[in-house]
Motif scaffolding. Structure first.
Motif, PDB file in Angstrom:
ATOM      1  N   LEU A 213       1.101  -1.310  -0.160  1.00 35.32           N
ATOM      2  CA  LEU A 213       0.050  -0.324   0.089  1.00 35.32           C
ATOM      3  C   LEU A 213       0.963   1.550   0.167  1.00 35.32           C
ATOM      4  N   VAL A 214       1.568   1.146   0.701  1.00 39.44           N
ATOM      5  CA  VAL A 214       2.765   2.413   1.196  1.00 39.44           C
ATOM      6  C   VAL A 214       4.091   2.842  -0.038  1.00 39.44           C
ATOM      7  N   THR A 215       4.269   0.940  -1.004  1.00 40.49           N
ATOM      8  CA  THR A 215       5.220   1.534  -1.735  1.00 40.49           C
ATOM      9  C   THR A 215       4.953   1.492  -3.150  1.00 40.49           C
ATOM     10  N   GLY A 216       3.356   0.599  -3.037  1.00 42.08           N
ATOM     11  CA  GLY A 216       3.028   0.170  -4.595  1.00 42.08           C
ATOM     12  C   GLY A 216       3.889  -0.683  -5.467  1.00 42.08           C
ATOM     13  N   SER A 217       4.405  -1.818  -3.936  1.00 40.04           N
ATOM     14  CA  SER A 217       4.726  -3.122  -4.809  1.00 40.04           C
ATOM     15  C   SER A 217       4.947  -3.933  -3.388  1.00 40.04           C
TER      16      SER A 217
END
Length: 233
Positions: A213-217
């Motif tokens: 959610l935070v980093t996209g991966s």
């Protein structure tokens, strides 16, 4: 088209779904702790309440998925909002499975109550359950706070849970070799310990969803595992 109105409606619906996830998490945490206490104290009534309570956990997961499906269909979220909805659905699924493990643990209480006592076993199971519940609590806190550092810490702690589980497994082997009468109860207790260890895996999965959610991966490195018992899922 009133874009501000649509965004407000999306935020409201998302907050409602998130509140359900946190409520679900609280029920799962309580179920695990109560199931471990019921085992330790041989409280069959408490174990029965844990089993009955699983229906509420399942019902909340169903409501979360319904709400998230409506968010996807009616609000058309993009980018970060889409990741949030997908993360909520995955966290709910992990919590539902964890609730199943708590129910399975409670199912063994009445059986073990009729068997020979294995010294120290239920206390070790209870300590393992407390450690796993703390992981789950921290993983959910990391989600609410979008705390990448805390999520990564939860993921690392899965290694500690594996070590605790392996230690308990070795204790059971020792009991079984020293006193064949403990073979039956130790088999049940090993099943319980493995179920709790699997909840640790689900707590780790929640933490990984926070990282997504935070980093996209998702994390690219594999989780460090130290399960040396050869027991399968």
């Amino acid at each position: 088209m009133n874009t501000a109105h649509i965004l407000t409606a999306f935020d409201r619906d998302l907050e409602a779904a998130q509140a359900l996830v946190m409520r679900m998490g609280g029920l799962v945490e309580a179920a695990l702790l109560d199931a471990a206490e019921a085992l330790d104290t041989r409280d069959e009534d408490m174990a029965a309440r844990v089993r009955a309570g699983d229906a509420a956990i399942d019902g909340i997961e169903e409501e979360i998925h319904t709400r998230c499906a409506l968010l996807l269909a009616l609000r058309g979220p993009t980018a970060g909002d889409l990741r949030t909805v997908l993360t909520l659905m995955r966290i709910a699924a992990a919590l539902e499975r964890s609730g199943d493990y708590a129910k399975n643990l409670a199912k063994r209480t009445s059986v073990l109550a009729q068997m020979i006592h294995v010294p120290g076993a239920s206390g070790a199971i209870r300590r393992l359950a407390k450690a796993v519940v703390q992981m789950l609590t921290d993983a959910l806190d990391a989600y609410i706070r979008r705390d990448l550092k805390l999520a990564e810490d939860v993921r690392r702690r899965d290694h500690d849970i594996d070590q605790m589980y392996n230690s308990i497994f070795r204790e059971f082997l020792t009991h079984m070799m020293e006193d064949p009468r403990t073979i039956g109860p130790c088999m049940h207790l090993h099943f319980i310990a493995k179920n709790i260890e699997r909840v640790g895996d689900h707590a780790t999965a929640v933490a990984e969803q926070v990282i997504y959610l935070v980093t996209g991966s998702l994390p690219e490195d594999e989780r460090p595992k130290v399960d040396s018992t050869g027991a399968g899922a």
